[in-house]
Design a protein around this motif. Structure first.
Motif, short mmCIF file in Angstrom:
data_model
loop_
_atom_site.label_atom_id
_atom_site.label_comp_id
_atom_site.label_asym_id
_atom_site.label_seq_id
_atom_site.Cartn_x
_atom_site.Cartn_y
_atom_site.Cartn_z
N GLU A 59 -8.47 -4.19 5.32
CA GLU A 59 -7.09 -3.75 5.55
C GLU A 59 -6.37 -4.82 6.36
OE1 GLU A 59 -6.55 0.05 7.52
OE2 GLU A 59 -4.36 -0.11 7.36
N GLU A 151 -1.16 1.21 1.12
CA GLU A 151 -1.44 2.42 1.90
C GLU A 151 -0.13 3.10 2.26
OE1 GLU A 151 -4.14 1.92 5.16
OE2 GLU A 151 -5.62 0.87 3.92
N ASP A 181 -2.93 7.20 3.63
CA ASP A 181 -3.41 6.85 4.97
C ASP A 181 -3.36 8.07 5.89
OD1 ASP A 181 -4.31 5.15 6.92
OD2 ASP A 181 -2.58 3.81 6.88
MG MG Z 1 -3.53 1.85 7.08
#
Ligand code: MG
Ligand code: C2E
Ligand code: MG
Ligand code: MG
Length: 288
Positions: A59, A151, A181
């Motif tokens: 991420e 996300e 998310d």
């Molecule tokens: Mg995130």
């Protein structure tokens, strides 16, 4: 998270009341120059396959390296960026930088590596966020859509605006994956998850935190994992910090994990070392 990374970052944010307006003004001024001054950085946090231990994703997490105040975490400046509309330009930078980086990593180290990029609701809904621009960037880099995950939040998918669905569809049609998310903190319905063909659900770390001691949280995680699998989605557990949490999640059949147990967010340089080194191979990332 970023609290460990910088020392001076609080000076902006704990001002006396008298200074507050002044500081806010300076923050906005600095923020509007930050992209041009190359002060943004992306950190990368591994996302680990909990069953095999392989690291196939990361991420991208934004940081602002302020010349006087040090490293500032996104929660401390993104609200200002959203209010002022600067989020569009910042978000474009984030997407392009993450894409550039994943292209390099795919070429040099892991050919099916993916990078996950956060998009806030205000950002996603802005008319000036155009999926075609982002998709064109991927194309220029020779990247397939599937090399990127966006996300989004439950709040966004519950917004019935047609434009939201249309944009999501544009991304999905190009193969871009979609993750929800902080799942469990909002109020999304199963209908919406199905309607938008979501690929990943990220269980909010507030449910993972007390997994070892809190039976309610355990039940919530179990239910989310079961539901997600029935709907053909994969589950990422956020904020995995202990081996015990990890073990419980593996037992529940959780697909992927992210958290300090595996690694904190790293600079791209450090992350590259991780990809080059033994950690990229299955045996080495400890999930049990
Ligand atoms: Mg995130
Ligand atoms: P998020 O997307 O839910 O990202 C996960 C956050 O949890 C990150 O905080 C990460 O550093 C932190 N974290 C990861 N593992 C652990 C753990 O084991 N324990 C604990 N306590 N925390 C952990 P970070 O980097 O401060 O980012 C905060 C939020 O800012 C993100 O939450 C995301 O919503 C937003 N954000 C970050 N980068 C961007 C960006 O480029 N664009 C947008 N729109 N939002 C961003
Ligand atoms: Mg999250
Ligand atoms: Mg969050």
């Amino acid at each position: 998270a970023a609290k460990q990374l910088g020392c001076n970052q609080y000076s902006y944010f704990t001002p006396g009341i008298r200074e507050e307006a002044h500081l806010r003004h300076m923050l906005m001024r600095d923020l509007s120059n930050a992209r041009g001054q190359r002060q943004f950085r992306l950190y990368y946090q591994p996302i680990v396959d909990m069953q095999s231990g392989r690291m196939l994703k990361a991420e991208a997490l934004l940081r602002w390296l302020h010349p006087e105040h040090g490293l500032i975490s996104p929660d401390d400046f993104l609200p200002f960026a959203e209010d002022s509309g600067l989020i569009i330009s910042i978000g474009d930078w984030v997407f392009n930088e993450a894409a550039r980086q994943v292209a390099q990593w795919r070429t040099l180290y892991v050919s099916d590596f993916r990078v996950s990029v956060n998009v806030s609701p205000a950002q996603f809904q802005a008319p000036s966020l155009r999926p075609t621009d982002w998709l064109a960037s991927l194309q220029r880099l020779g990247l397939p859509g599937e090399s990127v995950v966006i996300e989004i939040t439950e709040k966004l998918i519950m917004n019935a605006a047609a434009s939201v669905g249309e944009k999501l569809l544009q991304f999905r049609d190009a193969g871009v994956r979609v993750a929800v998310d902080d799942f469990g903190t909002g109020y999304s319905s199963l209908t919406y998850l199905k309607k938008f063909d979501i690929d990943y659900i990220k269980i909010d770390r507030s449910f993972v935190n007390n997994l070892a001691t809190n039976l309610d949280d355990r039940a919530v995680c179990e239910a989310i994992i079961m539901m997600a699998h029935k709907l053909g989605m994969k589950v990422v557990a956020e904020g995995v910090e202990t081996a015990e949490q990890c073990k419980l999640l593996v037992e529940m059949g959780c697909d992927l994990g992210q958290g300090y147990l595996f690694s904190r967010p790293l600079t791209s340089e450090r992350f590259t070392e991780l990809l080059r080194g033994p950690l990229a191979t299955p045996e080495q990332v400890q999930t049990h």
